[in-house]
Motif scaffolding. Structure first.
Motif, PDB file in Angstrom:
ATOM      1  N   GLY A 172      15.540  20.032 -27.688  1.00 35.87           N
ATOM      2  CA  GLY A 172      15.618  20.639 -29.004  1.00 35.87           C
ATOM      3  C   GLY A 172      16.531  21.848 -29.056  1.00 35.87           C
ATOM      4  N   ARG A 173      16.628  22.567 -27.944  1.00 32.57           N
ATOM      5  CA  ARG A 173      17.548  23.707 -27.896  1.00 32.57           C
ATOM      6  C   ARG A 173      18.997  23.216 -27.969  1.00 32.57           C
ATOM      7  N   THR A 230      20.068  20.289 -29.314  1.00 31.40           N
ATOM      8  CA  THR A 230      20.398  19.726 -30.623  1.00 31.40           C
ATOM      9  C   THR A 230      20.562  20.814 -31.680  1.00 31.40           C
ATOM     10  N   ALA A 231      19.831  21.927 -31.541  1.00 32.90           N
ATOM     11  CA  ALA A 231      20.009  23.041 -32.473  1.00 32.90           C
ATOM     12  C   ALA A 231      21.409  23.635 -32.346  1.00 32.90           C
ATOM     13  N   GLU A 232      21.930  23.720 -31.106  1.00 36.24           N
ATOM     14  CA  GLU A 232      23.285  24.212 -30.902  1.00 36.24           C
ATOM     15  C   GLU A 232      24.319  23.222 -31.431  1.00 36.24           C
ATOM     16  N   HIS A 262      23.957  21.345 -33.950  1.00 38.68           N
ATOM     17  CA  HIS A 262      23.959  21.533 -35.402  1.00 38.68           C
ATOM     18  C   HIS A 262      24.746  22.788 -35.775  1.00 38.68           C
ATOM     19  N   ARG A 263      24.568  23.848 -35.023  1.00 41.33           N
ATOM     20  CA  ARG A 263      25.260  25.112 -35.330  1.00 41.33           C
ATOM     21  C   ARG A 263      26.774  24.973 -35.259  1.00 41.33           C
ATOM     22  N   TRP A 287      13.407  16.159 -32.766  1.00 48.47           N
ATOM     23  CA  TRP A 287      14.267  17.296 -32.433  1.00 48.47           C
ATOM     24  C   TRP A 287      15.478  17.352 -33.352  1.00 48.47           C
ATOM     25  N   GLU A 306      14.209  18.668 -36.735  1.00 52.38           N
ATOM     26  CA  GLU A 306      13.881  20.092 -36.651  1.00 52.38           C
ATOM     27  C   GLU A 306      15.128  20.960 -36.565  1.00 52.38           C
ATOM     28  N   SER A 307      16.192  20.409 -36.003  1.00 52.12           N
ATOM     29  CA  SER A 307      17.448  21.152 -35.877  1.00 52.12           C
ATOM     30  C   SER A 307      18.235  21.188 -37.184  1.00 52.12           C
ATOM     31  N   LYS A 316      25.229  16.657 -40.418  1.00 51.33           N
ATOM     32  CA  LYS A 316      24.871  18.002 -40.887  1.00 51.33           C
ATOM     33  C   LYS A 316      25.136  18.037 -42.387  1.00 51.33           C
TER      34      LYS A 316
END
Length: 223
Positions: free
Chosen positions: A121-122, A124-126, A128-129, A177, A180-181, A220
């Motif tokens: 999840g960390r 996939t959040a990056e 997305h960013r 994940w 959530e991202s 996104k």
């Protein structure tokens, strides 16, 4: 031969020199499908997250895209630099902050890495960013149904056999994940072992018809 478990970064550093010569049915199936789903286009800036030896960077270049690679294994990156010297590649923790600005890429491609991450999840959040609004993600993993049997990537080095540590995540875990991202339009693509896989990796005939690869595509939001 006895198998020894090895952590992902250390394992890929040892494996780097022989990775391309190690027959791998999962890589064979992934090569058929995940780049096709990415469909790199001319002028696109694409992040290959977990680029390894750079096996997919060449396809992006051929399509006219401008790829950038990142990986946590210096051994794998050394091979990638020789293979595609014109592509900038960076060493970075794939579960930490990536060395790129917000909205830097049109697409992010992450192949066959998720099951080896402690905190997907960390990552996939990056992803997305660093994607621009409207950008897309292609995320492939060894199919969780097969991973649940205990299978994982294996290789030999200096007379010893190693097995990369892999986590038994589920399809729902990965899709969760991504959601959530902040990703939307998540689509699931599942692929089984086939004759093309066997032609490349003859010993894998017993995997024909079995779920080998999961590819999740997502976007996104343009808003």
């Amino acid at each position: 031969m006895q198998l020894h478990d090895i952590e992902t970064k250390a394992g890929y550093d040892l494996w780097a020199g022989s990775y391309e010569q190690t027959p791998n049915p999962v890589v064979a199936v992934d090569a058929q499908h995940s780049i096709r789903l990415l469909a790199p286009a001319s002028g696109e800036r694409i992040l290959d997250a977990g680029c390894g030896t750079g096996r997919n960077l060449a396809a992006m270049l051929t399509a006219g895209a401008a790829p950038v690679g990142v990986d946590f294994s210096p051994g794998m990156l050394e091979v990638a630099r020789i293979r595609c010297p014109e592509v900038p590649v960076f060493e970075a923790d794939l579960q930490g902050v990536l060395p790129f600005g917000d909205a830097a890429f049109d697409a992010v491609y992450c192949a066959l890495l998720g099951e080896h991450l402690d905190h997907p999840g960390r990552a996939t959040a990056e992803y997305h960013r660093v994607l621009r609004p409207g950008g897309r993600l292609v995320f492939s993993v060894f199919h969780p149904m097969m991973a649940a049997t205990g299978m994982s990537a294996q290789f030999e080095y200096d007379g010893r056999a190693y097995k990369l540590v892999a986590h038994p995540y589920t399809v729902d875990d990965y899709e969760g994940w991504l959601a959530e991202s902040g990703f939307t339009a998540v689509q699931r693509h599942e692929f089984v072992g086939d004759d093309r896989m066997v032609a490349e990796v003859p010993w894998s005939s017993w995997l024909v018809g079995k779920p080998i690869l999961l590819v999740l595509t997502a976007k996104k939001s343009a808003g």
